[in-house]
Design an enzyme around this catalytic site. Structure first.
Site, mmCIF file in Angstrom:
data_model
loop_
_atom_site.group_PDB
_atom_site.id
_atom_site.type_symbol
_atom_site.label_atom_id
_atom_site.label_comp_id
_atom_site.label_asym_id
_atom_site.label_seq_id
_atom_site.Cartn_x
_atom_site.Cartn_y
_atom_site.Cartn_z
ATOM 1 N N SER A 107 136.568 20.169 92.586
ATOM 2 C CA SER A 107 136.679 19.260 91.429
ATOM 3 C C SER A 107 135.841 19.753 90.249
ATOM 4 O O SER A 107 135.702 19.042 89.243
ATOM 5 C CB SER A 107 136.213 17.852 91.835
ATOM 6 O OG SER A 107 134.871 17.912 92.302
ATOM 7 N N GLU A 160 131.483 19.081 101.025
ATOM 8 C CA GLU A 160 131.240 19.138 99.576
ATOM 9 C C GLU A 160 131.340 20.561 99.019
ATOM 10 O O GLU A 160 131.933 20.759 97.957
ATOM 11 C CB GLU A 160 129.863 18.545 99.232
ATOM 12 C CG GLU A 160 129.740 17.046 99.452
ATOM 13 C CD GLU A 160 130.664 16.203 98.553
ATOM 14 O OE1 GLU A 160 130.688 14.988 98.728
ATOM 15 O OE2 GLU A 160 131.359 16.761 97.682
ATOM 16 N N HIS A 212 136.196 13.234 91.173
ATOM 17 C CA HIS A 212 135.550 14.003 92.254
ATOM 18 C C HIS A 212 136.087 13.541 93.612
ATOM 19 O O HIS A 212 136.509 14.348 94.436
ATOM 20 C CB HIS A 212 134.033 13.803 92.225
ATOM 21 C CG HIS A 212 133.343 14.297 93.474
ATOM 22 N ND1 HIS A 212 132.845 15.578 93.599
ATOM 23 C CD2 HIS A 212 133.120 13.682 94.669
ATOM 24 C CE1 HIS A 212 132.340 15.720 94.828
ATOM 25 N NE2 HIS A 212 132.491 14.591 95.488
ATOM 26 N N HIS A 261 138.241 15.316 97.290
ATOM 27 C CA HIS A 261 138.176 15.058 98.737
ATOM 28 C C HIS A 261 139.528 14.736 99.381
ATOM 29 O O HIS A 261 139.809 15.188 100.492
ATOM 30 C CB HIS A 261 137.262 13.858 99.008
ATOM 31 C CG HIS A 261 135.801 14.164 98.934
ATOM 32 N ND1 HIS A 261 135.125 14.878 99.899
ATOM 33 C CD2 HIS A 261 134.871 13.831 98.003
ATOM 34 C CE1 HIS A 261 133.850 14.975 99.560
ATOM 35 N NE2 HIS A 261 133.667 14.359 98.417
HETATM 36 N N1 HBI Z 1 128.525 7.175 98.925
HETATM 37 N N2 HBI Z 1 130.426 6.549 97.774
HETATM 38 C C1 HBI Z 1 129.706 7.502 98.373
HETATM 39 N N3 HBI Z 1 130.168 8.769 98.416
HETATM 40 C C2 HBI Z 1 129.474 9.757 99.003
HETATM 41 O O1 HBI Z 1 129.933 10.915 99.041
HETATM 42 C C3 HBI Z 1 128.240 9.458 99.607
HETATM 43 C C4 HBI Z 1 127.782 8.129 99.552
HETATM 44 N N4 HBI Z 1 126.603 7.820 100.123
HETATM 45 C C5 HBI Z 1 125.790 8.777 100.843
HETATM 46 C C6 HBI Z 1 126.347 10.151 100.798
HETATM 47 N N5 HBI Z 1 127.518 10.432 100.230
HETATM 48 C C7 HBI Z 1 125.596 11.301 101.391
HETATM 49 O O2 HBI Z 1 124.202 11.024 101.411
HETATM 50 C C8 HBI Z 1 126.065 11.575 102.814
HETATM 51 O O3 HBI Z 1 125.523 12.780 103.292
HETATM 52 C C9 HBI Z 1 125.670 10.484 103.719
HETATM 53 FE FE FE Z 2 131.846 14.086 97.430
#
Ligand code: HBI
Ligand code: FE
Length: 276
Positions: free
Chosen positions: A201, A182, A136, A141
Protein backbone atom coordinates in the site's frame (compact mmCIF):
# COMPACT_ATOMS: atom_id res chain seq x y z
CA UNK A 1 -18.58 5.20 25.39
CA UNK A 2 -18.43 1.44 25.10
CA UNK A 3 -14.71 1.32 24.40
CA UNK A 4 -11.69 3.51 25.00
CA UNK A 5 -9.86 5.05 22.02
CA UNK A 6 -6.48 3.47 21.40
CA UNK A 7 -3.48 5.72 20.96
CA UNK A 8 -0.35 4.12 19.55
CA UNK A 9 3.32 4.90 19.64
CA UNK A 10 4.42 7.92 21.63
CA UNK A 11 0.84 8.68 22.50
CA UNK A 12 0.91 12.30 21.47
CA UNK A 13 -1.44 11.77 18.50
CA UNK A 14 -5.15 11.79 19.39
CA UNK A 15 -6.90 8.76 17.85
CA UNK A 16 -8.48 9.52 14.48
CA UNK A 17 -11.45 7.23 14.68
CA UNK A 18 -14.89 7.65 16.19
CA UNK A 19 -14.57 5.07 18.97
CA UNK A 20 -17.77 6.24 20.65
CA UNK A 21 -19.89 4.24 18.22
CA UNK A 22 -17.80 1.05 18.41
CA UNK A 23 -19.10 -2.20 19.89
CA UNK A 24 -17.40 -3.91 22.82
CA UNK A 25 -15.25 -5.92 20.39
CA UNK A 26 -14.19 -2.59 18.78
CA UNK A 27 -16.08 -3.31 15.55
CA UNK A 28 -18.39 -0.64 14.12
CA UNK A 29 -20.57 -0.19 11.07
CA UNK A 30 -18.95 1.18 7.90
CA UNK A 31 -20.91 4.39 7.52
CA UNK A 32 -20.52 4.48 3.75
CA UNK A 33 -22.78 7.51 3.35
CA UNK A 34 -20.38 9.54 5.54
CA UNK A 35 -17.59 9.38 2.93
CA UNK A 36 -17.19 12.66 1.05
CA UNK A 37 -16.48 13.05 -2.67
CA UNK A 38 -12.96 14.00 -1.59
CA UNK A 39 -12.62 10.72 0.37
CA UNK A 40 -13.64 8.70 -2.68
CA UNK A 41 -11.31 10.70 -4.88
CA UNK A 42 -8.40 10.06 -2.47
CA UNK A 43 -9.10 6.32 -2.63
CA UNK A 44 -9.33 6.46 -6.45
CA UNK A 45 -6.00 8.29 -6.74
CA UNK A 46 -4.24 5.96 -4.27
CA UNK A 47 -5.65 2.88 -6.02
CA UNK A 48 -4.61 4.14 -9.47
CA UNK A 49 -1.08 5.10 -8.45
CA UNK A 50 -0.41 1.89 -6.53
CA UNK A 51 -1.88 -0.47 -9.13
CA UNK A 52 0.21 1.07 -11.92
CA UNK A 53 3.41 -0.05 -10.21
CA UNK A 54 2.46 -3.60 -9.16
CA UNK A 55 3.90 -5.57 -12.14
CA UNK A 56 7.34 -6.92 -11.27
CA UNK A 57 7.00 -5.82 -7.64
CA UNK A 58 3.84 -7.37 -6.10
CA UNK A 59 3.42 -11.14 -5.65
CA UNK A 60 1.13 -13.07 -7.99
CA UNK A 61 -1.42 -13.82 -5.24
CA UNK A 62 -1.95 -10.09 -4.67
CA UNK A 63 -2.24 -9.16 -8.34
CA UNK A 64 -4.69 -12.01 -8.99
CA UNK A 65 -6.94 -11.15 -6.02
CA UNK A 66 -6.95 -7.35 -6.24
CA UNK A 67 -9.94 -7.24 -8.64
CA UNK A 68 -12.07 -8.84 -5.91
CA UNK A 69 -12.06 -5.46 -4.14
CA UNK A 70 -14.41 -4.28 -6.87
CA UNK A 71 -14.72 -0.48 -7.01
CA UNK A 72 -11.64 1.45 -8.11
CA UNK A 73 -13.22 4.87 -8.42
CA UNK A 74 -14.58 4.98 -4.88
CA UNK A 75 -14.21 3.35 -1.45
CA UNK A 76 -15.81 -0.10 -1.71
CA UNK A 77 -18.64 -1.16 0.56
CA UNK A 78 -17.21 -3.79 2.92
CA UNK A 79 -20.22 -6.04 2.48
CA UNK A 80 -19.53 -6.12 -1.27
CA UNK A 81 -16.00 -7.36 -0.62
CA UNK A 82 -17.19 -9.90 1.94
CA UNK A 83 -19.16 -11.84 -0.63
CA UNK A 84 -16.20 -13.11 -2.70
CA UNK A 85 -13.89 -13.15 0.32
CA UNK A 86 -16.09 -15.43 2.40
CA UNK A 87 -16.58 -17.74 -0.59
CA UNK A 88 -12.81 -17.91 -1.14
CA UNK A 89 -11.42 -18.45 2.38
CA UNK A 90 -14.29 -17.98 4.89
CA UNK A 91 -12.78 -14.65 6.02
CA UNK A 92 -14.78 -11.50 6.43
CA UNK A 93 -13.75 -7.91 6.96
CA UNK A 94 -15.23 -5.87 9.78
CA UNK A 95 -15.06 -2.08 10.14
CA UNK A 96 -13.17 -0.62 13.09
CA UNK A 97 -12.64 3.06 14.02
CA UNK A 98 -8.86 2.67 13.86
CA UNK A 99 -6.13 0.88 15.80
CA UNK A 100 -7.56 -1.37 18.48
CA UNK A 101 -5.99 -3.04 21.53
CA UNK A 102 -3.84 -6.06 20.75
CA UNK A 103 -6.11 -8.60 22.41
CA UNK A 104 -9.18 -7.30 20.57
CA UNK A 105 -7.15 -7.46 17.36
CA UNK A 106 -5.99 -11.01 18.00
CA UNK A 107 -9.53 -12.11 18.91
CA UNK A 108 -10.92 -10.83 15.61
CA UNK A 109 -8.17 -12.54 13.58
CA UNK A 110 -8.71 -15.79 15.50
CA UNK A 111 -12.35 -15.58 14.40
CA UNK A 112 -11.35 -15.00 10.73
CA UNK A 113 -12.53 -11.41 10.94
CA UNK A 114 -10.08 -8.83 9.58
CA UNK A 115 -10.42 -5.33 11.12
CA UNK A 116 -10.48 -2.65 8.42
CA UNK A 117 -10.23 0.97 9.49
CA UNK A 118 -13.24 2.84 8.14
CA UNK A 119 -11.75 6.34 7.59
CA UNK A 120 -9.40 7.47 4.82
CA UNK A 121 -6.43 9.86 4.99
CA UNK A 122 -6.77 13.51 4.05
CA UNK A 123 -5.41 14.69 0.68
CA UNK A 124 -2.48 16.35 2.44
CA UNK A 125 -1.52 12.89 3.82
CA UNK A 126 -1.57 11.38 0.34
CA UNK A 127 2.12 10.52 0.37
CA UNK A 128 2.30 9.02 3.83
CA UNK A 129 0.25 8.27 6.90
CA UNK A 130 1.45 6.67 10.13
CA UNK A 131 -1.77 4.95 11.28
CA UNK A 132 -3.45 2.41 9.02
CA UNK A 133 -6.41 3.92 7.13
CA UNK A 134 -8.94 2.16 4.89
CA UNK A 135 -6.51 2.19 1.94
CA UNK A 136 -3.74 0.48 3.92
CA UNK A 137 -6.12 -2.11 5.38
CA UNK A 138 -8.43 -2.76 2.43
CA UNK A 139 -5.97 -2.45 -0.46
CA UNK A 140 -2.90 -3.70 1.42
CA UNK A 141 -4.25 -6.56 3.49
CA UNK A 142 -7.51 -7.87 2.06
CA UNK A 143 -6.39 -9.23 -1.37
CA UNK A 144 -3.86 -11.44 0.45
CA UNK A 145 -6.68 -12.99 2.51
CA UNK A 146 -7.92 -14.63 -0.68
CA UNK A 147 -4.81 -16.87 -0.59
CA UNK A 148 -5.78 -20.02 1.38
CA UNK A 149 -2.40 -20.62 3.09
CA UNK A 150 -1.95 -16.98 4.05
CA UNK A 151 -5.56 -16.80 5.24
CA UNK A 152 -4.93 -19.76 7.55
CA UNK A 153 -1.65 -18.23 8.75
CA UNK A 154 -3.36 -14.99 9.76
CA UNK A 155 -5.99 -16.87 11.75
CA UNK A 156 -3.27 -18.94 13.42
CA UNK A 157 -1.42 -15.70 14.17
CA UNK A 158 -4.52 -14.41 15.95
CA UNK A 159 -4.80 -17.60 18.01
CA UNK A 160 -1.10 -17.36 18.84
CA UNK A 161 -1.53 -13.73 19.78
CA UNK A 162 -4.18 -14.53 22.39
CA UNK A 163 -1.76 -17.07 23.89
CA UNK A 164 1.16 -14.61 23.70
CA UNK A 165 -0.95 -12.03 25.54
CA UNK A 166 -1.35 -14.50 28.41
CA UNK A 167 2.43 -15.12 28.36
CA UNK A 168 3.39 -11.45 28.13
CA UNK A 169 5.04 -12.12 24.76
CA UNK A 170 3.04 -9.74 22.53
CA UNK A 171 6.03 -7.57 21.67
CA UNK A 172 8.00 -10.59 20.44
CA UNK A 173 5.12 -12.02 18.44
CA UNK A 174 4.16 -8.63 16.98
CA UNK A 175 7.54 -8.61 15.22
CA UNK A 176 6.56 -11.78 13.37
CA UNK A 177 3.37 -10.03 12.17
CA UNK A 178 5.36 -6.96 11.24
CA UNK A 179 7.94 -8.81 9.12
CA UNK A 180 5.42 -11.08 7.40
CA UNK A 181 1.87 -9.73 7.06
CA UNK A 182 3.00 -6.09 7.06
CA UNK A 183 6.44 -6.12 5.39
CA UNK A 184 7.02 -9.62 4.07
CA UNK A 185 8.77 -10.53 0.80
CA UNK A 186 8.38 -13.81 -1.10
CA UNK A 187 10.63 -15.38 -3.72
CA UNK A 188 8.66 -16.26 -6.86
CA UNK A 189 10.40 -17.98 -9.78
CA UNK A 190 13.69 -16.78 -8.36
CA UNK A 191 12.62 -13.14 -8.13
CA UNK A 192 11.71 -11.10 -5.04
CA UNK A 193 8.10 -9.94 -4.72
CA UNK A 194 6.15 -8.14 -1.96
CA UNK A 195 3.27 -9.73 -0.04
CA UNK A 196 3.25 -7.47 3.04
CA UNK A 197 0.42 -4.93 3.24
CA UNK A 198 2.62 -2.11 4.51
CA UNK A 199 4.70 -2.46 1.35
CA UNK A 200 1.85 -3.15 -1.10
CA UNK A 201 0.00 0.00 0.00
CA UNK A 202 3.07 2.25 -0.12
CA UNK A 203 4.17 3.94 -3.36
CA UNK A 204 7.68 4.45 -2.05
CA UNK A 205 8.36 1.30 -0.12
CA UNK A 206 7.11 -1.12 -2.80
CA UNK A 207 9.99 -0.47 -5.23
CA UNK A 208 12.42 0.15 -2.38
CA UNK A 209 11.75 -3.20 -0.61
CA UNK A 210 12.15 -5.24 -3.81
CA UNK A 211 14.91 -3.38 -5.68
CA UNK A 212 16.96 -1.15 -3.35
CA UNK A 213 20.47 -2.41 -2.45
CA UNK A 214 20.19 -0.56 0.91
CA UNK A 215 18.14 -2.87 3.17
CA UNK A 216 19.17 -6.31 4.41
CA UNK A 217 17.11 -9.23 3.08
CA UNK A 218 17.22 -12.44 5.10
CA UNK A 219 15.36 -15.76 5.04
CA UNK A 220 12.47 -15.71 7.52
CA UNK A 221 13.61 -17.34 10.75
CA UNK A 222 11.29 -17.29 13.78
CA UNK A 223 13.91 -16.53 16.39
CA UNK A 224 15.86 -13.99 14.34
CA UNK A 225 12.68 -12.27 13.15
CA UNK A 226 11.19 -12.00 16.62
CA UNK A 227 14.44 -10.50 17.87
CA UNK A 228 14.47 -7.81 15.18
CA UNK A 229 13.04 -4.48 16.35
CA UNK A 230 11.12 -2.31 13.93
CA UNK A 231 10.14 1.34 13.61
CA UNK A 232 6.65 2.24 12.52
CA UNK A 233 7.53 5.43 10.65
CA UNK A 234 10.38 4.61 8.25
CA UNK A 235 11.24 2.06 5.58
CA UNK A 236 12.46 -1.25 6.96
CA UNK A 237 16.20 -1.78 7.40
CA UNK A 238 15.65 -5.53 7.13
CA UNK A 239 13.11 -7.54 5.11
CA UNK A 240 12.47 -11.23 5.72
CA UNK A 241 11.93 -13.49 2.71
CA UNK A 242 9.85 -16.69 2.40
CA UNK A 243 9.79 -19.20 -0.45
CA UNK A 244 6.08 -19.97 -0.23
CA UNK A 245 2.99 -19.20 1.86
CA UNK A 246 2.86 -22.90 2.79
CA UNK A 247 6.33 -22.49 4.33
CA UNK A 248 5.03 -19.55 6.39
CA UNK A 249 2.02 -21.56 7.58
CA UNK A 250 4.15 -24.64 8.40
CA UNK A 251 6.71 -22.57 10.34
CA UNK A 252 4.07 -21.42 12.79
CA UNK A 253 2.80 -24.96 13.43
CA UNK A 254 4.44 -25.40 16.81
CA UNK A 255 4.07 -24.00 20.30
CA UNK A 256 6.01 -20.75 20.70
CA UNK A 257 6.34 -20.99 24.47
CA UNK A 258 9.87 -22.49 24.36
CA UNK A 259 10.87 -19.79 21.84
CA UNK A 260 9.65 -17.03 24.13
CA UNK A 261 11.53 -18.60 27.04
CA UNK A 262 14.70 -18.88 24.94
CA UNK A 263 14.44 -15.21 23.91
CA UNK A 264 13.85 -14.03 27.46
CA UNK A 265 17.26 -15.43 28.30
CA UNK A 266 18.92 -13.30 25.63
CA UNK A 267 20.68 -10.05 26.53
CA UNK A 268 18.41 -7.71 24.59
CA UNK A 269 15.35 -9.07 26.39
CA UNK A 270 16.92 -9.39 29.82
CA UNK A 271 17.85 -5.69 29.71
CA UNK A 272 14.35 -4.24 29.57
CA UNK A 273 11.66 -6.78 30.27
CA UNK A 274 9.15 -5.10 27.98
CA UNK A 275 11.49 -5.39 24.99
CA UNK A 276 10.06 -2.18 23.50
N1 HBI B 1 -5.47 -2.58 15.24
N2 HBI B 1 -7.06 -1.93 13.69
C1 HBI B 1 -5.86 -2.46 13.96
N3 HBI B 1 -5.06 -2.85 12.94
C2 HBI B 1 -3.84 -3.38 13.17
O1 HBI B 1 -3.13 -3.76 12.21
C3 HBI B 1 -3.40 -3.55 14.49
C4 HBI B 1 -4.26 -3.13 15.53
N4 HBI B 1 -3.86 -3.27 16.80
C5 HBI B 1 -2.60 -3.89 17.18
C6 HBI B 1 -1.77 -4.25 16.01
N5 HBI B 1 -2.19 -4.10 14.76
C7 HBI B 1 -0.39 -4.80 16.19
O2 HBI B 1 0.15 -4.37 17.44
C8 HBI B 1 -0.40 -6.32 16.16
O3 HBI B 1 0.91 -6.83 16.12
C9 HBI B 1 -1.08 -6.87 17.35
FE1 FE C 1 -1.57 -3.35 8.51
Amino acid sequence: MAVQPVVYGEGERPPRGNYARANDDYTCAQDWSAYTAQDHDTYRRLYERQTAQLPGLACNAFIESLPHLGAKERIPRFEDVNEPLYKATRWEIVAVPGLIPEEAFFALLAGRKFPVTDWIRKPEEFEYIVEPDVFHDLYGHVPMLFNPQLADYVQRYGEGGLKAARLGACEMLSRLYWYTIEFGLIREAGALRAYGAGILSSAGELPYSVNSPEPQRRPLDLLRTMRTRYKIDSYQQTYFVIDSFQQLFDMTEGDFTPLYAQMRGMPEFAANATGD
